[in-house]
Design an enzyme around this catalytic site. Structure first.
Site, short mmCIF file in Angstrom:
data_model
loop_
_atom_site.label_atom_id
_atom_site.label_comp_id
_atom_site.label_asym_id
_atom_site.label_seq_id
_atom_site.Cartn_x
_atom_site.Cartn_y
_atom_site.Cartn_z
N ASN A 46 39.20 51.86 31.83
CA ASN A 46 39.85 50.57 31.56
C ASN A 46 41.20 50.76 30.90
O ASN A 46 41.41 51.71 30.15
CB ASN A 46 38.94 49.70 30.70
N HIS B 185 42.89 56.14 32.94
CA HIS B 185 43.86 55.45 33.81
C HIS B 185 45.04 54.86 33.05
O HIS B 185 45.77 54.03 33.59
CB HIS B 185 43.14 54.35 34.63
N CYS C 12 60.02 53.06 30.87
CA CYS C 12 61.16 53.21 31.77
C CYS C 12 61.07 54.60 32.37
O CYS C 12 61.05 55.60 31.64
CB CYS C 12 62.48 53.08 31.01
N ASN D 286 24.01 48.77 33.54
CA ASN D 286 24.68 47.97 34.59
C ASN D 286 23.65 46.99 35.13
O ASN D 286 22.51 47.37 35.36
CB ASN D 286 25.17 48.92 35.71
N GLU E 87 23.59 45.92 38.00
CA GLU E 87 23.39 46.25 39.43
C GLU E 87 23.14 47.76 39.59
O GLU E 87 23.41 48.53 38.68
CB GLU E 87 24.67 45.93 40.24
N1 APR Z 1 27.89 44.64 31.97
C1 APR Z 1 27.83 45.85 32.59
N2 APR Z 1 28.25 46.07 33.84
C2 APR Z 1 28.74 45.02 34.51
C3 APR Z 1 28.84 43.72 33.95
C4 APR Z 1 28.36 43.55 32.63
N3 APR Z 1 28.41 42.36 32.00
N4 APR Z 1 29.37 42.89 34.88
C5 APR Z 1 29.63 43.64 35.96
N5 APR Z 1 29.24 44.93 35.76
C6 APR Z 1 29.34 46.09 36.65
C7 APR Z 1 29.30 45.78 38.14
O1 APR Z 1 27.94 45.67 38.58
C8 APR Z 1 30.03 46.99 38.72
O2 APR Z 1 29.11 48.04 38.97
O3 APR Z 1 30.59 46.69 36.43
C9 APR Z 1 30.98 47.41 37.60
C10 APR Z 1 32.45 47.10 37.86
O4 APR Z 1 32.90 47.89 38.92
P1 APR Z 1 34.46 48.04 39.32
O5 APR Z 1 35.10 46.70 39.31
O6 APR Z 1 34.52 48.84 40.56
O7 APR Z 1 35.06 48.83 38.08
P2 APR Z 1 35.31 50.36 37.84
O8 APR Z 1 34.17 51.20 38.30
O9 APR Z 1 35.73 50.47 36.42
O10 APR Z 1 36.57 50.62 38.75
C11 APR Z 1 37.16 51.85 38.69
O11 APR Z 1 38.94 51.18 40.13
O12 APR Z 1 40.72 49.94 41.01
C12 APR Z 1 40.32 50.92 40.15
O13 APR Z 1 41.67 51.76 38.43
C13 APR Z 1 40.74 50.75 38.69
O14 APR Z 1 39.71 51.71 36.73
C14 APR Z 1 39.45 50.99 37.92
C15 APR Z 1 38.64 51.79 38.90
#
Ligand code: APR
Length: 245
Positions: free
Chosen positions: A102, A119, A127, A214, A216
């Site tokens: 994040n 990231h 700049c 998670n 999911e």
């Molecule tokens: N608590 C825990 N997990 C959750 C919650 C919650 N309240 N709500 C959603 N999630 C889970 C979703 O089920 C999903 O598996 O968080 C995950 C979010 O996934 P992504 O949006 O793909 O996030 P991430 O894995 O951090 O993405 C990685 O992708 O685009 C790039 O650079 C960006 O750092 C990012 C990277």
């Protein structure tokens, strides 16, 4: 679930080196939208606005979206219980490092100190001509694109765009921590983005127990997860905290 939480607390207390690998899901309850899934940013925006090559050619256009996504919507997001429990764990020497994908700065704001930002971070702008760093909060975003006051170059948020390398120090620290880990928490990440997803995979290869939080299932769940605590990060971590401190 309660039994799994107790088991996890026991593993963390016994572990000599524990890491947390976090993704967008940990910040969802702070109001920061995730990238993927039903309400994901990539359903609404074209990821090309964060593609380095496209940004180099179309900086002003990209900034319209960058401002909206990163500086209008979640500029005021505050850490939630999940960030706070991780910070508390570090204070009780139950957590050695947070490795986060994040860019929202919320782990630092919650009080975590050993945070490797894989990231980068959206709170700073850079700049690329002269290297000058600006605090995003100091920048007047009413006129975009924001420009360097020294040379007029379009500023770039100091998080990585598609096509950019991982900041070297964060990369090295993250993998060093993964190799040392006896327990690795994976919180709120789909595991779809590399090389970040290699961090918990490295921990697993080196013998760490993988605990996934998670609501999911993800790419990690079947492949490397030992214990899946199915639920929202703040709920699960709050329950875990009751057995830790
Ligand atoms: N608590 C825990 N997990 C959750 C919650 C919650 N309240 N709500 C959603 N999630 C889970 C979703 O089920 C999903 O598996 O968080 C995950 C979010 O996934 P992504 O949006 O793909 O996030 P991430 O894995 O951090 O993405 C990685 O992708 O685009 C790039 O650079 C960006 O750092 C990012 C990277």
């Amino acid at each position: 679930m309660e039994l799994l939480i107790k088991e996890t607390a026991k593993l963390i207390k016994q572990s000599k080196f524990t890491i947390a690998f976090t993704g967008a899901g940990i910040s969802v309850e702070s109001g920061v939208p995730p990238f993927r899934g039903e309400h994901g940013l990539w359903n609404k925006y074209d990821p090309k606005v964060l593609d380095l090559g496209y940004f180099n050619e179309n900086g002003a256009e990209c900034w319209q979206y960058i401002r909206e996504i990163f500086y209008d919507f979640f500029a005021d997001a505050k850490p939630n219980k999940a960030h706070e429990v991780l910070a508390e764990m570090e204070k009780h020497t139950l957590l050695n490092a947070v490795i986060t994908q994040n860019i929202d700065n919320l782990h630092f704001e919650a009080g975590s100190r050993t945070v490797y930002e894989f990231h980068g971070n959206s709170k700073k702008l850079k700049c690329r001509k002269c290297g000058r760093i600006y605090e995003a909060a100091e920048i007047d975003m009413s006129t975009i694109p924001p420009l360097c006051i020294d040379d007029g170059e379009i500023l770039k948020p100091d998080f990585i765009f598609f096509g950019e390398g991982i900041p070297q120090e964060a990369y090295d620290n993250s993998f060093e921590a993964a190799e040392a880990a006896e327990v690795c928490l994976i919180i709120g990440s789909t595991g779809e983005v590399t090389p970040a997803s290699f961090v918990p995979r490295t921990a697993k290869q080196q013998g760490a127990t993988i605990i996934e939080i998670n609501p999911e299932e993800t790419l990690f769940t079947r492949q490397i997860t030992d214990i899946h605590l199915k639920g929202k990060a703040s709920d699960v971590l709050e329950k875990l905290a009751a057995h830790l401190f």
